[in-house]
Design an enzyme around this catalytic site. Structure first.
Site, PDB file in Angstrom:
ATOM      1  N   CYS A 114       0.850  -1.202   0.000  1.00  0.00           N
ATOM      2  CA  CYS A 114       0.000   0.000   0.000  1.00  0.00           C
ATOM      3  C   CYS A 114       0.884   1.249   0.000  1.00  0.00           C
ATOM      4  O   CYS A 114       1.669   1.463   0.916  1.00  0.00           O
ATOM      5  CB  CYS A 114      -0.911  -0.019   1.231  1.00  0.00           C
ATOM      6  SG  CYS A 114      -1.835   1.505   1.500  1.00  0.00           S
ATOM      7  N   CYS A 173      -0.160   3.762   3.020  1.00  0.00           N
ATOM      8  CA  CYS A 173      -0.083   3.270   4.402  1.00  0.00           C
ATOM      9  C   CYS A 173       1.143   3.759   5.193  1.00  0.00           C
ATOM     10  O   CYS A 173       0.995   4.155   6.343  1.00  0.00           O
ATOM     11  CB  CYS A 173      -0.180   1.749   4.428  1.00  0.00           C
ATOM     12  SG  CYS A 173      -1.786   1.134   3.875  1.00  0.00           S
TER      13      CYS A 173
END
Length: 141
Positions: free
Chosen positions: A66, A69
């Site tokens: 991600c 993130c």
């Protein structure tokens, strides 16, 4: 014979460049992270943690792939420090904790879920400013 040798020598620099790029990529984006080195959280463990009656539980879903993130991790760490006595933060890596991610049908990251006495109170997908996150948490304390 000479043409074959010439092709071979033009191939070597290309291969070296490709290997260097791949090595740099592997260095910048390592395959394992600290979260992945920890034991997986089972669905049973997850359910026990969110049933906590003493504290609210903020579950943070993320993954190593991600892109957003890592930018959100400092916010989660700050919330964890600030609300130490009131909120338990549970970090779920969707790559490591596949059973939990599958059961909850997690399809967007980062994802936050706030539980109070085992009941889901609030959910947020994506990044949220820390001031807004504090306000949401305070609503349920």
């Amino acid at each position: 014979m000479y043409k074959g040798v010439k092709r071979y020598y033009t191939f070597i620099p290309s291969a070296i460049v490709i290997m260097a790029v791949l090595s740099a990529f592997a260095y910048k984006y390592p395959k394992t992270t600290k979260m992945q080195d920890e034991p997986a959280i089972t669905l049973e463990t997850y359910n026990k943690k969110i049933a906590n009656t003493h504290k609210a539980v903020l579950v943070y879903f993320s993954a190593s792939w991600c892109a957003v993130c890592p930018k959100f991790k400092p916010v989660i760490s700050e919330i964890e420090k600030e609300y130490r006595d009131k909120v338990e933060v549970l970090r779920i890596d969707t790559d490591r904790d596949i059973e939990v991610a599958t059961e909850l049908e997690i399809n967007a990251l980062p994802l936050l879920i706030l539980y109070k006495n085992g009941k889901k109170e609030w959910t947020n997908s994506g990044i949220i400013p820390i001031s807004d996150l504090r306000r949401e948490i305070d609503c349920y304390l």
